[in-house]
Write a protein that holds these residues in place. Structure first.
Motif, PDB file in Angstrom:
ATOM      1  N   LEU A 347       0.818  -1.221   0.000  1.00  0.00           N
ATOM      2  CA  LEU A 347       0.000   0.000   0.000  1.00  0.00           C
ATOM      3  C   LEU A 347       0.851   1.270   0.000  1.00  0.00           C
ATOM      4  O   LEU A 347       0.358   2.346  -0.373  1.00  0.00           O
ATOM      5  CB  LEU A 347      -0.933  -0.004   1.206  1.00  0.00           C
ATOM      6  CG  LEU A 347      -2.100  -1.005   1.138  1.00  0.00           C
ATOM      7  CD1 LEU A 347      -2.870  -1.017   2.447  1.00  0.00           C
ATOM      8  CD2 LEU A 347      -3.034  -0.662  -0.028  1.00  0.00           C
ATOM      9  N   LEU A 348       2.121   1.168   0.413  1.00  0.00           N
ATOM     10  CA  LEU A 348       3.003   2.329   0.341  1.00  0.00           C
ATOM     11  C   LEU A 348       3.165   2.825  -1.095  1.00  0.00           C
ATOM     12  O   LEU A 348       3.422   4.009  -1.332  1.00  0.00           O
ATOM     13  CB  LEU A 348       4.380   1.999   0.927  1.00  0.00           C
ATOM     14  CG  LEU A 348       4.460   1.705   2.427  1.00  0.00           C
ATOM     15  CD1 LEU A 348       5.885   1.363   2.817  1.00  0.00           C
ATOM     16  CD2 LEU A 348       3.953   2.876   3.253  1.00  0.00           C
ATOM     17  N   LEU A 349       2.996   1.913  -2.048  1.00  0.00           N
ATOM     18  CA  LEU A 349       3.123   2.277  -3.461  1.00  0.00           C
ATOM     19  C   LEU A 349       2.009   3.210  -3.914  1.00  0.00           C
ATOM     20  O   LEU A 349       2.124   3.853  -4.961  1.00  0.00           O
ATOM     21  CB  LEU A 349       3.144   1.016  -4.329  1.00  0.00           C
ATOM     22  CG  LEU A 349       4.369   0.105  -4.150  1.00  0.00           C
ATOM     23  CD1 LEU A 349       4.131  -1.236  -4.835  1.00  0.00           C
ATOM     24  CD2 LEU A 349       5.607   0.788  -4.712  1.00  0.00           C
ATOM     25  N   PHE A 416      17.929   4.234  -0.952  1.00  0.00           N
ATOM     26  CA  PHE A 416      16.698   4.619  -1.645  1.00  0.00           C
ATOM     27  C   PHE A 416      16.365   6.103  -1.484  1.00  0.00           C
ATOM     28  O   PHE A 416      15.754   6.704  -2.371  1.00  0.00           O
ATOM     29  CB  PHE A 416      15.528   3.769  -1.155  1.00  0.00           C
ATOM     30  CG  PHE A 416      15.616   2.331  -1.559  1.00  0.00           C
ATOM     31  CD1 PHE A 416      15.741   1.962  -2.888  1.00  0.00           C
ATOM     32  CD2 PHE A 416      15.594   1.327  -0.600  1.00  0.00           C
ATOM     33  CE1 PHE A 416      15.832   0.636  -3.268  1.00  0.00           C
ATOM     34  CE2 PHE A 416      15.675  -0.012  -0.962  1.00  0.00           C
ATOM     35  CZ  PHE A 416      15.801  -0.360  -2.303  1.00  0.00           C
ATOM     36  N   TYR A 417      16.745   6.704  -0.351  1.00  0.00           N
ATOM     37  CA  TYR A 417      16.397   8.101  -0.116  1.00  0.00           C
ATOM     38  C   TYR A 417      17.497   9.074  -0.538  1.00  0.00           C
ATOM     39  O   TYR A 417      17.227  10.127  -1.090  1.00  0.00           O
ATOM     40  CB  TYR A 417      16.067   8.325   1.363  1.00  0.00           C
ATOM     41  CG  TYR A 417      14.667   7.910   1.746  1.00  0.00           C
ATOM     42  CD1 TYR A 417      13.651   7.814   0.804  1.00  0.00           C
ATOM     43  CD2 TYR A 417      14.342   7.634   3.067  1.00  0.00           C
ATOM     44  CE1 TYR A 417      12.373   7.441   1.160  1.00  0.00           C
ATOM     45  CE2 TYR A 417      13.064   7.269   3.437  1.00  0.00           C
ATOM     46  CZ  TYR A 417      12.084   7.166   2.479  1.00  0.00           C
ATOM     47  OH  TYR A 417      10.811   6.806   2.834  1.00  0.00           O
ATOM     48  N   GLY A 425      11.653   7.745  -3.623  1.00  0.00           N
ATOM     49  CA  GLY A 425      12.455   6.870  -2.770  1.00  0.00           C
ATOM     50  C   GLY A 425      11.586   5.936  -1.948  1.00  0.00           C
ATOM     51  O   GLY A 425      11.919   4.770  -1.747  1.00  0.00           O
ATOM     52  N   LEU A 426      10.442   6.448  -1.447  1.00  0.00           N
ATOM     53  CA  LEU A 426       9.523   5.615  -0.679  1.00  0.00           C
ATOM     54  C   LEU A 426       9.005   4.459  -1.531  1.00  0.00           C
ATOM     55  O   LEU A 426       8.906   3.321  -1.057  1.00  0.00           O
ATOM     56  CB  LEU A 426       8.352   6.453  -0.171  1.00  0.00           C
ATOM     57  CG  LEU A 426       7.263   5.684   0.593  1.00  0.00           C
ATOM     58  CD1 LEU A 426       7.799   5.194   1.938  1.00  0.00           C
ATOM     59  CD2 LEU A 426       6.021   6.547   0.797  1.00  0.00           C
ATOM     60  N   HIS A 427       8.672   4.712  -2.784  1.00  0.00           N
ATOM     61  CA  HIS A 427       8.155   3.653  -3.656  1.00  0.00           C
ATOM     62  C   HIS A 427       9.220   2.605  -3.958  1.00  0.00           C
ATOM     63  O   HIS A 427       8.923   1.403  -3.986  1.00  0.00           O
ATOM     64  CB  HIS A 427       7.621   4.270  -4.952  1.00  0.00           C
ATOM     65  CG  HIS A 427       6.356   5.035  -4.757  1.00  0.00           C
ATOM     66  ND1 HIS A 427       5.795   5.836  -5.738  1.00  0.00           N
ATOM     67  CD2 HIS A 427       5.524   5.144  -3.679  1.00  0.00           C
ATOM     68  CE1 HIS A 427       4.681   6.382  -5.288  1.00  0.00           C
ATOM     69  NE2 HIS A 427       4.501   5.992  -4.033  1.00  0.00           N
ATOM     70  N   HIS A 428      10.460   3.032  -4.169  1.00  0.00           N
ATOM     71  CA  HIS A 428      11.544   2.069  -4.372  1.00  0.00           C
ATOM     72  C   HIS A 428      11.749   1.227  -3.113  1.00  0.00           C
ATOM     73  O   HIS A 428      11.964   0.006  -3.188  1.00  0.00           O
ATOM     74  CB  HIS A 428      12.832   2.804  -4.730  1.00  0.00           C
ATOM     75  CG  HIS A 428      12.808   3.422  -6.091  1.00  0.00           C
ATOM     76  ND1 HIS A 428      13.672   4.431  -6.469  1.00  0.00           N
ATOM     77  CD2 HIS A 428      12.007   3.196  -7.169  1.00  0.00           C
ATOM     78  CE1 HIS A 428      13.424   4.782  -7.724  1.00  0.00           C
ATOM     79  NE2 HIS A 428      12.408   4.047  -8.156  1.00  0.00           N
ATOM     80  N   LEU A 429      11.683   1.889  -1.966  1.00  0.00           N
ATOM     81  CA  LEU A 429      11.799   1.168  -0.698  1.00  0.00           C
ATOM     82  C   LEU A 429      10.661   0.166  -0.551  1.00  0.00           C
ATOM     83  O   LEU A 429      10.870  -0.974  -0.101  1.00  0.00           O
ATOM     84  CB  LEU A 429      11.771   2.166   0.469  1.00  0.00           C
ATOM     85  CG  LEU A 429      11.775   1.580   1.884  1.00  0.00           C
ATOM     86  CD1 LEU A 429      13.087   0.869   2.163  1.00  0.00           C
ATOM     87  CD2 LEU A 429      11.545   2.693   2.917  1.00  0.00           C
TER      88      LEU A 429
END
Length: 453
Positions: A347-349, A416-417, A425-429
């Motif tokens: 769901l972060l995506l 990532f950040y 960066g959040l989506h890659h993480l």
């Protein structure tokens, strides 16, 4: 059944005077692990440091505790909890003073290292005392006491961010270090007054000092590489491999090894528990620190508001732990926990800088489920699977694998950040965490040893 009834030890004969110092010591590490999450951005702004540099405030504490927990746990098994617990908590208070007065990032990192070593005794001492009380009373699995310990440690871990936000609002980021002084003083006084006097070895036991040094060298080299995994740092892997080889040879030959590799190697269920702890904490700490930093920089929330957003995780974790704590079954808890981690990270995506707050809170609520289940299930698994004589060292190793996960997550956040905790960066993480969570889920689904008592 009320919450109080669920947590009350029944017919165990457990000395209730021990509960307060057990909890006070065990929470010293988790509160310092999570309270820093909302302080990273204010510290970076105040000291002029980017997220890649302030990430060392996370890694330094975990590096110290990853090395120190099994070592101190082993010493507790030999000397007894009281002799290690009291000086260790005093060290926590000293670290709080140094951190609160730190003039730059280097001194602040040093304070976090001292803090890491100081918090090493709390959890192994608690597990050792619980095992000793179980042996004294004839109650092999004091589920009520283990539940109290698990709830207190994971609760304080979740309280950390909102508490940190409150402290920063009242007195700035330095208060997140200064808070250790009164907490450590309370833990010291409780331990001094209520811990039983140690009756274990008063002489000088045949401790495997060479094994301890080789173990520490292996971990330090490995963890330093994980903090900055570049080809130019490959020499650290060579050092880790050489030290690990020497450690294995030493432990197999020593009459009283620091870690009995023969026994540990034959205990496949315990090894699997350590492996699942590594995976669970990679996801858990990456979510806690990565999501919190994104809330502040990517979503634009103040540190105090970011801490408040995490409060639903605290409430969910408490309820889940209280409801499931006394149930002996482990496999179902771990499967549900790992599945919830995968869902929350997926769901972060969907998040972006203008995501509605109800979606943000919904993700936090979902992650509260594994927060409540993982801690108690992994702790109880080690309590059942470890050799009772080595429960302190075994509990310390559980924390070591958890900190390996935390340091891996710190390296992932740095990668990532980079200079800013933005949405890209959040989506890659999130992709990385979904893959790690899926591996954790598969381990739990196919591990048949979890079905056995």
């Amino acid at each position: 059944m009320t919450l109080r009834e669920r947590l009350r030890p029944t017919n165990t004969g457990f000395d209730r005077k021990l509960i307060a110092p057990l909890v006070a010591g065990a929470v010293l590490n988790p509160i310092n692990s999570t309270i820093i999450s909302v302080a990273l951005i204010p510290i970076g702004v105040a000291l002029g440091e980017p997220p890649r540099a302030t990430a060392w405030l996370i890694s330094s504490l975990y590096l110290a505790t990853a090395v120190g927990q099994p070592v101190v746990g082993r010493l507790i098994d030999v000397y007894g909890p009281r002799r290690l617990f009291l000086p260790a908590t005093a060290l926590v208070g000293l670290a709080g003073v140094i951190g609160a007065l730190a003039p730059n990032l280097g001194v602040l990192i040093a304070a976090r290292v001292i803090l890491g070593f100081g918090t090493c005794a709390g959890y192994p001492a608690a597990m050792r005392l619980i095992r000793d009380e179980a042996d004294r009373t004839g109650q092999g699995s004091p589920a009520g006491i283990l539940t109290i310990l698990a709830i207190s440690t994971q609760t304080i871990a979740v309280i950390g961010p909102p508490l940190g936000g409150l402290l920063i609002g009242l007195g700035g980021w330095r208060t997140t270090l200064a808070i250790n002084v009164p907490i450590a003083a309370a833990a010291f006084l409780l331990g001094q007054r209520r811990f039983p006097k140690d009756t274990r070895s008063n002489g000088r036991p045949n401790l495997d000092y060479t094994g301890i040094v080789l173990f520490a060298t292996t971990l330090v080299a490995l963890l330093l590489f994980l903090m900055n995994p570049r080809p130019t740092n490959a020499y650290l892997l060579a050092i880790a491999a050489a030290a690990a080889t020497g450690f294995a040879v030493r432990e197999l030959r020593h009459p009283d090894p620091f870690i009995d590799l023969r026994v540990l190697g034959g205990n496949v269920p315990l090894l699997l528990t350590y492996g699942r702890a590594l995976l669970a904490y990679i996801v858990g700490y990456s979510f806690l620190f990565g999501f919190t930093q994104w809330l502040e920089e990517g979503r634009g929330l103040a540190a105090g508001h970011a801490g408040l957003v995490l409060l639903p995780m605290f409430a969910t974790a408490i309820v889940v732990s209280a409801v499931t704590g006394r149930r002996e079954e482990l496999r179902g808890k771990l499967i549900v926990a790992s599945a919830a981690q995968v869902l929350a990270c997926a769901l972060l995506l969907t998040l972006h800088p203008h995501s509605p707050i109800w979606l943000v809170v919904g993700i936090v609520l979902i992650f509260g489920l594994p927060q409540g289940l993982n801690s108690i299930a992994l702790q109880n698994a080690v309590y059942r699977q470890a050799n009772p004589a080595d429960i302190g060292a075994s509990a310390g190793l559980l924390r070591t694998f958890g900190y390996l996960g935390a340091i891996t997550s710190s390296a992932a956040l740095g990668g990532f950040y980079g200079a800013r905790a933005d949405t890209v960066g959040l989506h890659h993480l999130a992709v990385f965490l979904v893959a790690t969570g899926a591996a954790y889920l598969l381990v739990n689904v196919f591990d048949r040893s979890l079905r056995k008592r």
